[in-house]
Design a protein around this motif. Structure first.
Motif, mmCIF file in Angstrom:
data_model
loop_
_atom_site.group_PDB
_atom_site.id
_atom_site.type_symbol
_atom_site.label_atom_id
_atom_site.label_comp_id
_atom_site.label_asym_id
_atom_site.label_seq_id
_atom_site.Cartn_x
_atom_site.Cartn_y
_atom_site.Cartn_z
ATOM 1 N N GLY A 119 0.817 -1.209 0.000
ATOM 2 C CA GLY A 119 0.000 0.000 0.000
ATOM 3 C C GLY A 119 0.851 1.259 0.000
ATOM 4 N N LYS A 120 1.912 1.267 0.796
ATOM 5 C CA LYS A 120 2.819 2.416 0.824
ATOM 6 C C LYS A 120 3.475 2.626 -0.540
ATOM 7 N N TYR A 121 3.886 1.511 -1.156
ATOM 8 C CA TYR A 121 4.530 1.574 -2.475
ATOM 9 C C TYR A 121 3.547 2.121 -3.516
ATOM 10 N N ASP A 122 2.313 1.596 -3.501
ATOM 11 C CA ASP A 122 1.304 2.073 -4.450
ATOM 12 C C ASP A 122 1.013 3.551 -4.251
ATOM 13 N N GLU A 123 0.966 3.975 -3.000
ATOM 14 C CA GLU A 123 0.710 5.381 -2.707
ATOM 15 C C GLU A 123 1.848 6.257 -3.247
ATOM 16 N N ILE B 124 3.842 10.172 -7.370
ATOM 17 C CA ILE B 124 4.777 10.527 -8.440
ATOM 18 C C ILE B 124 4.034 10.628 -9.765
ATOM 19 N N GLN B 125 3.138 9.681 -10.003
ATOM 20 C CA GLN B 125 2.376 9.654 -11.246
ATOM 21 C C GLN B 125 1.498 10.900 -11.358
ATOM 22 N N GLU B 126 0.882 11.295 -10.264
ATOM 23 C CA GLU B 126 0.032 12.485 -10.283
ATOM 24 C C GLU B 126 0.848 13.744 -10.572
ATOM 25 N N LYS B 127 2.031 13.835 -9.981
ATOM 26 C CA LYS B 127 2.858 15.037 -10.146
ATOM 27 C C LYS B 127 3.504 15.120 -11.522
ATOM 28 N N ILE C 2 7.357 4.664 -14.065
ATOM 29 C CA ILE C 2 7.750 5.057 -12.715
ATOM 30 C C ILE C 2 8.323 3.864 -11.960
ATOM 31 N N LYS C 3 7.686 2.698 -12.093
ATOM 32 C CA LYS C 3 8.192 1.502 -11.416
ATOM 33 C C LYS C 3 9.584 1.135 -11.897
ATOM 34 N N LYS C 4 9.822 1.243 -13.211
ATOM 35 C CA LYS C 4 11.160 0.963 -13.764
ATOM 36 C C LYS C 4 12.179 1.933 -13.187
ATOM 37 N N GLU C 5 11.780 3.187 -13.093
ATOM 38 C CA GLU C 5 12.680 4.214 -12.570
ATOM 39 C C GLU C 5 13.000 3.946 -11.086
ATOM 40 N N ILE C 6 11.996 3.589 -10.306
ATOM 41 C CA ILE C 6 12.217 3.293 -8.900
ATOM 42 C C ILE C 6 13.101 2.062 -8.736
ATOM 43 N N ASP C 7 12.863 1.035 -9.528
ATOM 44 C CA ASP C 7 13.665 -0.189 -9.440
ATOM 45 C C ASP C 7 15.131 0.054 -9.777
ATOM 46 N N SER C 8 15.402 1.063 -10.608
ATOM 47 C CA SER C 8 16.788 1.359 -10.981
ATOM 48 C C SER C 8 17.539 2.128 -9.882
ATOM 49 N N TRP C 9 16.815 2.634 -8.870
ATOM 50 C CA TRP C 9 17.469 3.361 -7.793
ATOM 51 C C TRP C 9 18.270 2.414 -7.023
#
Length: 61
Positions: free
Chosen positions: A34-38, A43-46, A54-61
């Motif tokens: 739930g925290k991850y989805d939020e 990020i998606q809204e902004k 966005i998920k690909k970008e986060i996974d690359s961190w």
């Protein structure tokens, strides 16, 4: 506002629901999801980017 921004708001709502479920059922995995989805939803809204991007970008961190 584009459709990805609207979907971001929806992802935030889903994330909050998962968090509440996780707390009620003492399910840490559901709470974390739930925290991850939020976070992805915010990020998606902004940015207006697609959820998958966005998920690909986060996974690359």
């Amino acid at each position: 506002m584009n459709t990805d921004q609207i979907k971001g708001k929806w992802n935030q709502i889903k994330g909050n629901a998962k968090q509440k479920y996780g707390v009620e059922m003492d399910d840490e995995e559901a709470f974390s999801e739930g925290k991850y989805d939020e976070m992805v939803g915010k990020i998606q809204e902004k940015t207006g980017k697609a959820k998958e991007d966005i998920k690909k970008e986060i996974d690359s961190w």
